[in-house]
Design a protein around this motif. Structure first.
Motif, PDB file in Angstrom:
ATOM      1  N   LYS A 106      34.782  44.925  45.820  1.00 35.50           N
ATOM      2  CA  LYS A 106      35.833  45.051  44.323  1.00 35.50           C
ATOM      3  C   LYS A 106      34.748  44.730  43.216  1.00 35.50           C
ATOM      4  O   LYS A 106      33.513  44.105  43.161  1.00 35.50           O
ATOM      5  CB  LYS A 106      36.610  43.232  44.516  1.00 35.50           C
ATOM      6  CG  LYS A 106      37.455  42.894  45.741  1.00 35.50           C
ATOM      7  CD  LYS A 106      38.648  43.219  45.301  1.00 35.50           C
ATOM      8  CE  LYS A 106      39.221  43.702  46.687  1.00 35.50           C
ATOM      9  NZ  LYS A 106      40.913  43.612  46.129  1.00 35.50           N
ATOM     10  N   LEU A 107      35.129  45.192  41.958  1.00 34.75           N
ATOM     11  CA  LEU A 107      34.524  45.156  41.176  1.00 34.75           C
ATOM     12  C   LEU A 107      35.571  43.756  39.613  1.00 34.75           C
ATOM     13  O   LEU A 107      36.406  43.441  40.265  1.00 34.75           O
ATOM     14  CB  LEU A 107      35.060  46.386  40.189  1.00 34.75           C
ATOM     15  CG  LEU A 107      34.243  47.605  40.671  1.00 34.75           C
ATOM     16  CD1 LEU A 107      34.464  48.706  39.906  1.00 34.75           C
ATOM     17  CD2 LEU A 107      33.078  47.306  40.894  1.00 34.75           C
ATOM     18  N   TYR A 109      35.543  42.320  36.230  1.00 33.72           N
ATOM     19  CA  TYR A 109      36.087  41.703  34.395  1.00 33.72           C
ATOM     20  C   TYR A 109      34.720  41.302  34.475  1.00 33.72           C
ATOM     21  O   TYR A 109      34.216  40.361  34.453  1.00 33.72           O
ATOM     22  CB  TYR A 109      36.934  41.638  34.750  1.00 33.72           C
ATOM     23  CG  TYR A 109      38.063  42.966  34.318  1.00 33.72           C
ATOM     24  CD1 TYR A 109      37.695  43.977  33.164  1.00 33.72           C
ATOM     25  CD2 TYR A 109      39.285  42.622  34.735  1.00 33.72           C
ATOM     26  CE1 TYR A 109      38.853  45.070  33.915  1.00 33.72           C
ATOM     27  CE2 TYR A 109      40.213  43.413  35.211  1.00 33.72           C
ATOM     28  CZ  TYR A 109      40.254  44.796  34.571  1.00 33.72           C
ATOM     29  OH  TYR A 109      41.085  46.044  34.530  1.00 33.72           O
ATOM     30  N   LYS A 113      38.338  37.869  36.690  1.00 35.53           N
ATOM     31  CA  LYS A 113      38.781  38.767  36.904  1.00 35.53           C
ATOM     32  C   LYS A 113      38.454  39.522  37.800  1.00 35.53           C
ATOM     33  O   LYS A 113      37.823  40.243  37.529  1.00 35.53           O
ATOM     34  CB  LYS A 113      40.308  38.656  36.301  1.00 35.53           C
ATOM     35  CG  LYS A 113      40.484  37.373  35.684  1.00 35.53           C
ATOM     36  CD  LYS A 113      41.456  37.579  35.094  1.00 35.53           C
ATOM     37  CE  LYS A 113      41.989  36.353  34.709  1.00 35.53           C
ATOM     38  NZ  LYS A 113      43.518  36.281  33.998  1.00 35.53           N
ATOM     39  N   TYR A 114      39.109  39.682  38.811  1.00 36.54           N
ATOM     40  CA  TYR A 114      39.785  41.323  39.943  1.00 36.54           C
ATOM     41  C   TYR A 114      39.663  42.288  39.021  1.00 36.54           C
ATOM     42  O   TYR A 114      40.602  42.469  38.667  1.00 36.54           O
ATOM     43  CB  TYR A 114      39.440  40.962  41.715  1.00 36.54           C
ATOM     44  CG  TYR A 114      38.839  40.672  42.540  1.00 36.54           C
ATOM     45  CD1 TYR A 114      37.609  40.393  42.491  1.00 36.54           C
ATOM     46  CD2 TYR A 114      38.977  38.931  42.515  1.00 36.54           C
ATOM     47  CE1 TYR A 114      36.405  40.297  43.591  1.00 36.54           C
ATOM     48  CE2 TYR A 114      38.292  38.351  43.436  1.00 36.54           C
ATOM     49  CZ  TYR A 114      37.217  38.495  44.146  1.00 36.54           C
ATOM     50  OH  TYR A 114      36.075  37.407  44.705  1.00 36.54           O
ATOM     51  N   ILE A 115      38.800  43.675  39.411  1.00 32.43           N
ATOM     52  CA  ILE A 115      39.744  44.162  38.784  1.00 32.43           C
ATOM     53  C   ILE A 115      40.475  45.024  39.587  1.00 32.43           C
ATOM     54  O   ILE A 115      40.749  44.813  41.066  1.00 32.43           O
ATOM     55  CB  ILE A 115      38.970  46.163  39.017  1.00 32.43           C
ATOM     56  CG1 ILE A 115      37.979  45.442  37.167  1.00 32.43           C
ATOM     57  CG2 ILE A 115      39.849  47.546  38.666  1.00 32.43           C
ATOM     58  CD1 ILE A 115      36.816  46.075  37.341  1.00 32.43           C
ATOM     59  N   GLU A 116      42.477  45.341  39.057  1.00 29.62           N
ATOM     60  CA  GLU A 116      43.163  45.745  39.886  1.00 29.62           C
ATOM     61  C   GLU A 116      42.618  46.902  40.951  1.00 29.62           C
ATOM     62  O   GLU A 116      42.056  47.575  41.000  1.00 29.62           O
ATOM     63  CB  GLU A 116      44.704  46.176  39.290  1.00 29.62           C
ATOM     64  CG  GLU A 116      44.537  45.103  38.328  1.00 29.62           C
ATOM     65  CD  GLU A 116      43.999  44.549  37.793  1.00 29.62           C
ATOM     66  OE1 GLU A 116      43.621  45.334  36.629  1.00 29.62           O
ATOM     67  OE2 GLU A 116      44.175  44.208  36.177  1.00 29.62           O
ATOM     68  N   ILE A 119      43.315  50.593  40.030  1.00 32.37           N
ATOM     69  CA  ILE A 119      42.222  50.548  39.223  1.00 32.37           C
ATOM     70  C   ILE A 119      40.949  51.525  39.451  1.00 32.37           C
ATOM     71  O   ILE A 119      39.770  52.022  39.070  1.00 32.37           O
ATOM     72  CB  ILE A 119      42.015  49.294  37.894  1.00 32.37           C
ATOM     73  CG1 ILE A 119      43.698  49.603  36.974  1.00 32.37           C
ATOM     74  CG2 ILE A 119      41.067  49.796  36.675  1.00 32.37           C
ATOM     75  CD1 ILE A 119      43.831  48.634  35.781  1.00 32.37           C
ATOM     76  N   TYR A 120      40.227  50.090  41.017  1.00 37.75           N
ATOM     77  CA  TYR A 120      39.065  49.850  41.013  1.00 37.75           C
ATOM     78  C   TYR A 120      39.093  50.960  42.358  1.00 37.75           C
ATOM     79  O   TYR A 120      38.310  51.963  41.517  1.00 37.75           O
ATOM     80  CB  TYR A 120      39.119  48.970  42.096  1.00 37.75           C
ATOM     81  CG  TYR A 120      38.141  49.270  43.756  1.00 37.75           C
ATOM     82  CD1 TYR A 120      36.688  48.932  43.383  1.00 37.75           C
ATOM     83  CD2 TYR A 120      38.207  49.219  44.715  1.00 37.75           C
ATOM     84  CE1 TYR A 120      36.067  49.127  43.661  1.00 37.75           C
ATOM     85  CE2 TYR A 120      37.589  49.632  45.832  1.00 37.75           C
ATOM     86  CZ  TYR A 120      35.927  49.611  44.792  1.00 37.75           C
ATOM     87  OH  TYR A 120      35.613  49.259  45.562  1.00 37.75           O
TER      88      TYR A 120
END
Length: 156
Positions: A106-107, A109, A113-116, A119-120
């Motif tokens: 996961k990436l 921000y 918050k986790y990037i969707e 988008i990831y």
């Protein structure tokens, strides 16, 4: 006298060739963990003519300790990747200092918050396409007009 000199020169020549054959000169570039491990393995296998060259004024490669306030911080050795056929793992595992982790794919921000997921996935696909651009003429052509990979990344 001439005969003794010739015998002496022949003996020296033969001895030099014999020694070079049995112990070739080996130059190891870099005194980081890999260079030290390579030199150690060579010495253990009876290579005696080994020299390690290092550009810095210290050994360790990217691994180093720096003063941080009243303490020291170790830099450069955040992970030990892989257990199989990994000389670094073999060297440090016996000290029981490794912590096994399950890294998340996961990436995040900067706000935490986790990037969707969509988008990831798009970012990962794009990063892989940039990484493969050396052998992919289409990706290479699409980024050729930019000065850097970073600029290509921003535009794409």
């Amino acid at each position: 006298m001439v005969v003794k000199t010739l015998v002496f020169l022949c003996f020296n020549l033969f001895f030099s060739i014999y020694c070079i054959r049995d112990s070739p000169s080996v130059v190891v570039v870099g005194a980081g963990p890999s260079g030290i491990a390579a030199a150690t393995k060579l010495l253990k296998h009876n290579f005696t003519n080994v020299i390690v060259l290092e550009a810095e004024d210290r050994i360790g490669g990217r691994i180093r300790s720096i003063k941080f306030g009243d303490a020291y911080v170790d830099l450069g050795a955040e992970w030990c990747h892989g257990e199989k056929d990994n000389i670094v793992y073999s060297m440090i595992n016996k000290y029981n200092i490794l912590k096994h982790t399950n890294l998340s794919n996961k990436l995040i921000y900067s706000n935490g918050k986790y990037i969707e997921d969509d988008i990831y996935k798009a970012l990962i696909d794009f990063a892989e396409s940039i990484d493969a651009s050396q052998t992919n003429p289409i990706t290479e052509a699409s980024c050729k007009q930019f000065l850097s990979i970073g600029e290509c990344f921003v535009k794409r």
